[in-house]
Design an enzyme around this catalytic site. Structure first.
Site, short mmCIF file in Angstrom:
data_model
loop_
_atom_site.label_atom_id
_atom_site.label_comp_id
_atom_site.label_asym_id
_atom_site.label_seq_id
_atom_site.Cartn_x
_atom_site.Cartn_y
_atom_site.Cartn_z
N ALA A 18 0.57 -6.89 -0.23
CA ALA A 18 -0.78 -6.99 0.33
C ALA A 18 -0.83 -6.80 1.84
CB ALA A 18 -1.38 -8.35 -0.02
N GLY A 20 1.02 -4.49 3.37
CA GLY A 20 1.53 -3.14 3.64
C GLY A 20 0.44 -2.16 4.04
N LEU A 22 -0.58 0.79 2.66
CA LEU A 22 -1.49 1.26 1.63
C LEU A 22 -2.56 0.22 1.31
CD1 LEU A 22 -2.29 3.37 -0.51
CD2 LEU A 22 -0.68 2.25 -2.08
N ARG A 51 6.33 -10.95 0.91
CA ARG A 51 7.36 -11.88 1.39
C ARG A 51 6.90 -12.66 2.62
NH1 ARG A 51 12.40 -8.05 2.25
NH2 ARG A 51 10.71 -6.85 3.21
N ASP A 235 7.11 15.39 -4.35
CA ASP A 235 6.04 14.59 -3.76
C ASP A 235 4.66 15.03 -4.22
OD1 ASP A 235 5.17 12.52 -1.84
OD2 ASP A 235 4.33 14.19 -0.72
N HIS A 240 0.60 15.45 -8.47
CA HIS A 240 -0.77 15.81 -8.13
C HIS A 240 -1.18 17.18 -8.68
CE1 HIS A 240 -0.86 12.27 -5.82
NE2 HIS A 240 -0.42 12.73 -4.69
#
Length: 486
Positions: A18, A20, A22, A51, A235, A240
Site C-alpha cells: 500500500a 508503493g 503503483l 512492511r 514487458d 498487452h
C-alpha cells in the site's frame, strides 16, 4: 448521457504494497474516484498493508497526499478526501514471516466481500497467497488480485499458477492487465459484436492487414534494472499487445460471460503460427542523433553491454479460416516520436476503380485509439468538395469519446473499472491461467531464437519511429506503417 453508476456490495479490500508507487499513483486514486461518484459507501473498507510500521492515521495522511498529487481533480473537496480516508485502516505484516498476521486478521469482517490486491513484487505472490490460506484469512469466496509479470517464461508461469492453485481456485484469481480496462478496448468488442455493419467484413476476404501499435515517448529511466531483464517482448508483447490481438481476432463468443470470452481468446493464441526471426525487428534507443551521453538505453539501464530490446516489431499470422492470409503487424517501443496506442484495421482496396484520373482509391481504415484521446475513426474516400469535376480525397468519420459523449463525465481510469469488477466477481477482463501459459508458449521460442543467433538489437534515435529493420519488415510486403502520432 451520464453513465449510470451501479453500487457494489460492502467489501474489505486489502491492499498489499500500500505504500508503493503503483498504489499511490493508480490504485488509491482510482478507489477514491469510485467512492467520489457513489459506487461504494461508508460500509466499505480499504486496509493497507506493507512492511512499514505505520499508524492508520499516517496511512490516511499518505493516501490524502497521493490523491491530491495523482488524482484527477474534478472538483475534489477536502471533505470528500476526508470521507474517503475515514474508510482506511492499516496493518503491517511480514509476508514471509508470522509478524502482524493475527492483528491483521482481526480487522476483517465475515459479512463483507474479501479481496486481496497484491501490489507487490512477483517474488511475494506465493508467500502472501500461502499465508492468506494457512491463516484462514482467505475464504472460499475471497478474491486475490495479481499485477504482471505473470512469470518470466512458460516454466515460471506454470510454477506460479500451480502455487496459486494450491490455495485459491481459478475463479478466485484475478490477473490484472490494465489495458483490458480501457474504454476503447471494451468498445472494440461492442463495435464488433453489437453492430451488424462490421462483423460480416471482419475476415481475410475484406481485411488486408491489421497494425497494433503501443508507442511510448519516454525511456526506461527509473526502472532500467527491471526492464533490462525483461525487454519489450516480455514487458509488452506477451501480455498487452497479445490481449489487443486476441480481442481483434477472436471469434464471437456464444455469450458475454467471463469463460466464454476467455475461451475464444485462448483459441486465438493457440492458432498463432511460430514467428521466424526474419519476421522480427528489434531495436534499442541510443539517444538523439546517434546518442548523447546519458540519453541512451544503456545509460538508463545501467548496463553498457546490454542486448535487451527497447523496441520490437513482429509480423504475426493467425492460422484459422477467418484470418488466413491476413497478417497482424505488432510494434511497441520506448523513446519514440509520440505516445500512442492504437489498433488500425486496413480493409482491402475496392476491386475496381471507376474513377480513373480522379485520384487514388484506397481501402477504408478503421482506427481504434486507446491513448491519447480515446476514440474510433473510420477513414473513407469522398468527393473533394467544390467545382471541377470528380476529384477524390480522404475524410475521417471521427468519434472521439470526449467530444461525442461529453456528458459521460471524467474519463474512467482502467484501474477503477477493473477493481470494481473484482468486487463484483466479474472475471471477463482478467487473464485466465491457461491464457497466460499459452501466451508464454508462443513467446518463448521467439526469444530463444534471437538468443541463439546472438544478434544485438539495432540502434535507433530517440524521438524517431524505430529502427530501419522495422520499416523493412512491413515495406517488403508492399505496406507502410501508420505514422506514429498521426
Amino acid at each position: 448521457m451520464v453513465s449510470r453508476v451501479i453500487p457494489v456490495e460492502p467489501f474489505d479490500l486489502v491492499l498489499f504494497g500500500a505504500t508503493g508507487d503503483l498504489a499511490r499513483r493508480k490504485i488509491l486514486p482510482a478507489l477514491f474516484h469510485r467512492f467520489q461518484i457513489g459506487q461504494f459507501n461508508t460500509e466499505c473498507r480499504i486496509i493497507g498493508s506493507s512492511r512499514s510500521e505505520l499508524t492508520a492515521e499516517e496511512f490516511r495522511s499518505q493516501t490524502a497526499d497521493a490523491i491530491r498529487e495523482f488524482g484527477q481533480d474534478v472538483g475534489t473537496t477536502p471533505e470528500e478526501i476526508a470521507a474517503f480516508t475515514a474508510l482506511l485502516d492499516y496493518a503491517a505484516v511480514d509476508a514471509r514471516g508470522d509478524a502482524g498476521w493475527e492483528e491483521f486478521q482481526a480487522k476483517l469482517r465475515d459479512d463483507a466481500v474479501r479481496a486481496f490486491y497484491l501490489s507487490v513484487g512477483p517474488s511475494l505472490f506465493t508467500d502472501i497467497a500461502r499465508r492468506l490460506s494457512q491463516t484462514g484469512i482467505a475464504t472460499p469466496q475471497s478474491r486475490i488480485v495479481l499485477e504482471k509479470p505473470f512469470g518470466h517464461d512458460l516454466a515460471s508461469a506454470q510454477a506460479l499458477n500451480a502455487a496459486l492453485r494450491e490455495h485459491f481456485e481459478e475463479r478466485q484469481i484475478y490477473r490484472i492487465d490494465h489495458y483490458l480496462g480501457k474504454e476503447t478496448v471494451q468498445n472494440l468488442m461492442a463495435l464488433r459484436f453489437a453492430n451488424s455493419l462490421f462483423e460480416p467484413l471482419w475476415n481475410s476476404s475484406h481485411i488486408d492487414h491489421v497494425q497494433i501499435t503501443v508507442a511510448e515517448s519516454i525511456g526506461v529511466e527509473g526502472r532500467g534494472e527491471y526492464y533490462d531483464k525483461s525487454g519489450a517482448m516480455r514487458d509488452m508483447v506477451q501480455n498487452h499487445l497479445m490481449q489487443l490481438l486476441c480481442l481483434t481476432a477472436m471469434e464471437p463468443p456464444a455469450k458475454f460471460t467471463p469463460n466464454a470470452v476467455r475461451d475464444e481468446k485462448v483459441k486465438v493464441i493457440e492458432a498463432l503460427r511460430p514467428v521466424p526471426q526474419s519476421d522480427i525487428a528489434r531495436g534499442q534507443y541510443r539517444g538523439t542523433n546517434g546518442g548523447k551521453k546519458g540519453d541512451s538505453y544503456r545509460d538508463h539501464a545501467g548496463n553498457a553491454a546490454s542486448r535487451t530490446e527497447s523496441y520490437i516489431a513482429l509480423k504475426v499470422e493467425v492460422a484459422n479460416w477467418r484470418w488466413a492470409g491476413t497478417p497482424f503487424y505488432l510494434r511497441t517501443g520506448k523513446c519514440l516520436r509520440e505516445r500512442v496506442s492504437e489498433i488500425a484495421v486496413y480493409f482491402r482496396d475496392p476491386p475496381h476503380n471507376i474513377f480513373e484520373g480522379s485520384g487514388t482509391v484506397h481501402g477504408n481504415v478503421l482506427v481504434i485509439r486507446l491513448q491519447p484521446d480515446e476514440g474510433i475513426t473510420l477513414k473513407t474516400t469522398i468527393k473533394d468538395p467544390g467545382p471541377g469535376g470528380m476529384r477524390l480525397t480522404g475524410a475521417n468519420l471521427d468519434m472521439t469519446f470526449a467530444d461525442e459523449l461529453p456528458e459521460s463525465g471524467r474519463p474512467q481510469d482502467a484501474y477503477e473499472r477493473l477493481i470494481m469488477d473484482v468486487i463484483r466477481g466479474n472475471q471477463t477482463l482478467f487473464m485466465r491461467g491457461d491464457e497466460v501459459e499459452a501466451a508464454w508458449a508462443w513467446a518463448d521460442p521467439i526469444i530463444a531464437g534471437w538468443q541463439e543467433t546472438g544478434h544485438p538489437p539495432q540502434p535507433y534515435d530517440s524521438g524517431g519511429s524505430g529502427p530501419d529493420d522495422s520499416l523493412l519488415l512491413i515495406h517488403r510486403d508492399g505496406r507502410r506503417w501508420r505514422g506514429i502520432g498521426t
